[in-house]
Each structure stands twice: as structure tokens, then as C-alpha cells.
Scaffold this active site. Structure first.
Site, mmCIF file in Angstrom:
data_model
loop_
_atom_site.group_PDB
_atom_site.id
_atom_site.type_symbol
_atom_site.label_atom_id
_atom_site.label_comp_id
_atom_site.label_asym_id
_atom_site.label_seq_id
_atom_site.Cartn_x
_atom_site.Cartn_y
_atom_site.Cartn_z
ATOM 1 N N HIS A 233 -25.415 42.414 84.950
ATOM 2 C CA HIS A 233 -26.785 42.917 84.791
ATOM 3 C C HIS A 233 -27.462 43.351 86.097
ATOM 4 C CE1 HIS A 233 -27.533 38.768 85.906
ATOM 5 N NE2 HIS A 233 -27.275 38.298 84.703
ATOM 6 N N ASP A 308 -26.583 40.954 77.648
ATOM 7 C CA ASP A 308 -27.167 39.700 78.153
ATOM 8 C C ASP A 308 -28.047 39.072 77.065
ATOM 9 O OD1 ASP A 308 -27.801 37.586 79.786
ATOM 10 O OD2 ASP A 308 -29.180 38.695 81.074
#
Length: 432
Positions: A233, A308
């Protein structure tokens, strides 16, 4: 069961090939691919107009919370959310309670996944025991039990010598170390991106350098060890530039980006009225960062799109912004977000988008990849790229209703998901 998808867009993400054609599924297997397939009348025909067929969609970064945090999510509800979101497989992060830091929990994840019988769930083991950053976990034991990578996700391995050793050790098994790049000495107590917006809103910021400095360190350590690094991320342009440099130097580094960092910026914290569903780690960054992330996605500096997925109980989000948990429930909105803002708005080819959600994560994690070929089990997702509907948090299969996209109208929704020959999701319904 006999299903014929007529005149659909077939994406061969493993071959960088796209074609318009028919795909025939009988008894769970792909029995035909071609033009104008003619079959008997006992076949259900699905109009492939505006439909795309993608093999083996994988979300390589999810939090299914089990064991230990079952009030947020379970392996079962997470798996239901995955197939509803179009994913045939996921890799679950180890920040559970207890954490996935031994072979017994790795085996438990597999056994429970097999019983549930929906999306394949592949465990990620911890880098360090207890995710405490001090002593390396039994990486070899967990690998032999089936762990596909190692990460202390949610925590960064701040001790450089520990991370060096982990990269050396994992190299022997050809698996990546997945790093949550965050110098917590710089972000402790922070709630959003550091800068003018945070100052105006009266919130403590989390500066980009906390991420980019760890990204740089980790790339250098990977160069030293010749290990395999995946950076999760990423959110700022400085990280992108370091990763670009690493790739140019031939260092074995890959990375992913989330749909929410591509679609939202720090400005949305104010625009949403301090909606705690905009609180995530890493935080939403600036418009400049967002622009560079899209460019890096298009230029293939970014290898993977991962969600995520971080579900939380409503009580953990309906609090003051500073006290709210980080993260959003993202696995059921990822595909329509990427189709809406990547394909329809930015005109990024579907093949490029979905390769980063199928073949690339499979290659990085050494996961099984079942292509669109005759004679193999149907392990694929059918997506209607023109289907438009409103995101409704109350209709999510995930226990986590913490989405910042509630009420948004998005295009490009999965309508059917097949996992290894079984139809497990169709237009709002789960099948066992």
C-alpha cells in the site's frame, strides 16, 4: 451445469492477450473457447455484451481477523465478501490474535478455508515472533506448512538487522518479505496526512517521509541481501521514485497500491465531515501523490492492486476521529472502483488493470494461477463493466460496514464468480 458466455471480452492476463469470443463451462470445466460456439439447447446462455471474463482474481492483502478478532470479521464472512467482490483467492495478513507466527495457525487457516469452500485463503506468516520486531519467526516451518510470504503488516520492522536477516532467510524459500513501510517514530498519534489540511482540521499528521524513508532502507537492504521485497500500500510520490530507482537497478522489489489511495485524497477527510472511514494507514495523501500513483500504475512501476481490506466493528469507527481504528472494508468495492475510475474515467486498458489483480499477485506469491484454457476448472470472474449501482454498506457480506464509498454510484460489478469449478457467487447470492 452448462453455461455459455457469448461474445464477451476474454482477458488472458498471463499472456497479455485480449479477445472477443465465447466461453463454454460444463460441469465446472472450461470445455470451449472460440467464436460462435454452437451447442445444444440445454445450455444457459449469458449475453457477453459489456461483460469481461477474468481468470484467477487475487487480493494479496486482506485482514480476515480470525483468530482473535471475530467481531470484526471471520474467515467465513471474509471469504463471502471476497467472492462477492469477484476474487477467487486472497492472502490474509497475520495481525491476528494470536498472530500467524507458527505452523499450527497456518494449518488452521487452510483447514478452515477448505471447510468454508468459497475463496481460497492463503496465509501470510509473521516476520517476527508476536510481530514484536525483535526475533525472527519460524519462517521455514511456516513455509513448509503453506505460508506464502512473511509480513508484520500493521507494524514496520524498524530494526534493520532483523529485517536483513529475514530477507536472507526468506530468500532460501523464494518468498517475499512484505513490508508495511512506516517509521512510527514519525507517525505516533497521527490520524491523517501531515500538511496544511491536517493543520486546518486540527489533526496530528503522518508525514510522507515516514513511509519513503523505510521504502528506501528496505530497497537498499534487498540489494544487499539479494532477497525478495514487496512493499504494501504505497501512498506517496517519493516512495514511487525510490521503487522506480530500485527496479532500474535490477533490485527484486515489487509493490501494490489500494483503490482508495487512487480514488481519495486528504481533502476528502474534510469533505466527508470527518467521516472516520477516511482514516487509514497509510493515510490519504495529496492530489500530487494521487496523480503520481496513477501514472506509476499505468507505467507498471506499481505491480499489483490490492485492497488492504480492514473491517472493523461499528463501535470502533463511531468515535472521535483521533480515536477511531485505521482502515476500511474494501474487498467488495475494489473492482467497480477500478473499472469506474481506471477504465471508464482514465481509459486504462482492462487487461492492464486486471493483470495487476490476477497474474501479477499470483506470480509474486507463487500462487496457483488457472488460466482461461480448455480442459481446466473454471476459476474466473464475469464482470459487467457497464452495470451501475449504488454502494450500500448494509448489503456488504463483510462484517465490516466501514466504507467511505457508501452512497457512491459505481460502474463495473462482478456478476458471477467461479472458484475451481464451482459457481460460488451470482448476482447478490452466495452458493456453497
Amino acid at each position: 451445469m452448462k453455461i455459455l458466455i457469448k461474445n464477451a471480452i476474454l482477458l488472458h492476463t498471463d499472456k497479455n492477450k485480449e479477445e472477443i469470443g465465447d466461453l463454454y463451462i460444463e460441469d465446472g470445466y472450461i470445455r470451449g473457447i472460440g467464436k460462435e460456439l454452437n451447442l445444444d439447447q440445454n445450455v444457459e446462455i449469458v449475453d457477453g455484451n459489456n461483460k469481461v471474463v477474468v481468470p484467477t482474481l487475487i487480493d494479496m492483502h486482506v485482514h480476515f481477523r480470525e483468530p482473535g478478532y471475530e467481531w470484526k470479521e471471520t474467515l467465513e464472512t471474509g471469504s463471502m465478501a471476497a467472492v462477492a467482490g469477484g476474487f477467487t483467492a486472497v492472502a490474509c495478513m497475520p495481525n491476528t490474535n494470536p498472530p500467524i507466527d507458527n505452523k499450527m495457525i497456518v494449518r488452521y487457516i487452510y483447514e478452515k478455508s477448505n471447510v468454508i469452500g468459497l475463496a481460497r485463503i492463503y496465509p501470510i506468516g509473521t516476520i517476527t515472533k508476536g510481530r514484536e520486531g525483535m526475533e525472527i519467526s519460524e519462517i521455514g516451518d511456516m513455509f513448509l506448512a503453506g505460508a506464502k510470504a512473511f509480513s508484520d503488516d500493521g507494524k514496520c520492522v524498524l530494526n534493520s538487522e532483523v529485517l536483513r536477516c529475514a530477507l536472507e532467510y526468506a530468500k532460501a524459500f523464494d518468498v517475499p518479505i512484505i513490508e508495511h513501510a512506516e517509521d512510527t517514530n514519525l507517525t505516533s498519534g497521527g490520524s491523517m496526512n501531515w500538511g496544511k489540511t491536517a493543520m486546518v482540521l486540527g489533526l496530528k499528521g503522518m508525514p510522507w517521509v515516514a513511509e519513503a524513508s523505510i521504502v528506501a532502507r528496505d530497497i537498499f537492504l534487498t540489494s544487499l541481501t539479494e532477497g525478495k521485497l514487496h512493499l504494501a500500500h504505497i501512498s506517496c510520490w517519493q516512495s514511487v521514485e525510490m521503487i522506480r530507482w530500485g527496479k532500474e537497478k535490477g533490485i527484486n522489489v515489487t509493490c501494490d497500491v489500494t483503490p482508495h489511495h487512487l480514488v481519495l485524497t486528504e481533502d476528502y477527510v474534510k469533505e466527508s465531515g470527518y467521516d472516520t472511514n477516511t482514516k487509514m494507514n497509510p493515510p490519504l495523501r495529496t492530489k500530487e501523490d494521487q496523480k503520481v500513483l496513477w501514472e506509476a500504475l499505468e507505467s507498471d512501476i506499481i505491480d499489483v492492486i490490492a485492497t488492504d481490506h480492514a473491517p472493523h466493528h461499528i463501535d470502533e469507527k463511531t468515535v472521535d476521529y483521533n480515536l477511531a481504528e485505521f482502515g476500511i472494508s474494501g474487498i467488495e468495492t475494489a473492482i467497480p472502483l477500478m473499472v469506474t475510475y481506471g477504465f471508464h474515467q482514465r481509459k486504462i486498458p482492462l487487461l492492464k488493470i486486471f493483470k495487476k489483480m490476477s497474474y501479477n499477485p499470483a506470480k509474486i506469491l507463487n500462487l496457483p494461477f488457472i488460466p482461461l484454457e480448455e480442459g481446466v476448472p473454471a476459476n474466473l470472474t464475469i464482470i459487467d463493466i457497464e452495470a451501475e449501482k449504488e454502494v450500500n454498506k448494509d448489503k456488504l457480506f463483510s462484517k465490516g460496514k466501514n466504507t467511505p464509498f457508501h452512497g457512491w454510484r459505481l460502474k463495473g460489478w462482478p456478476i458471477m464468480t467461479f472458484v475451481e469449478g464451482r459457481l460460488v457467487y451470482r448476482e447478490g447470492k452466495i452458493f456453497r
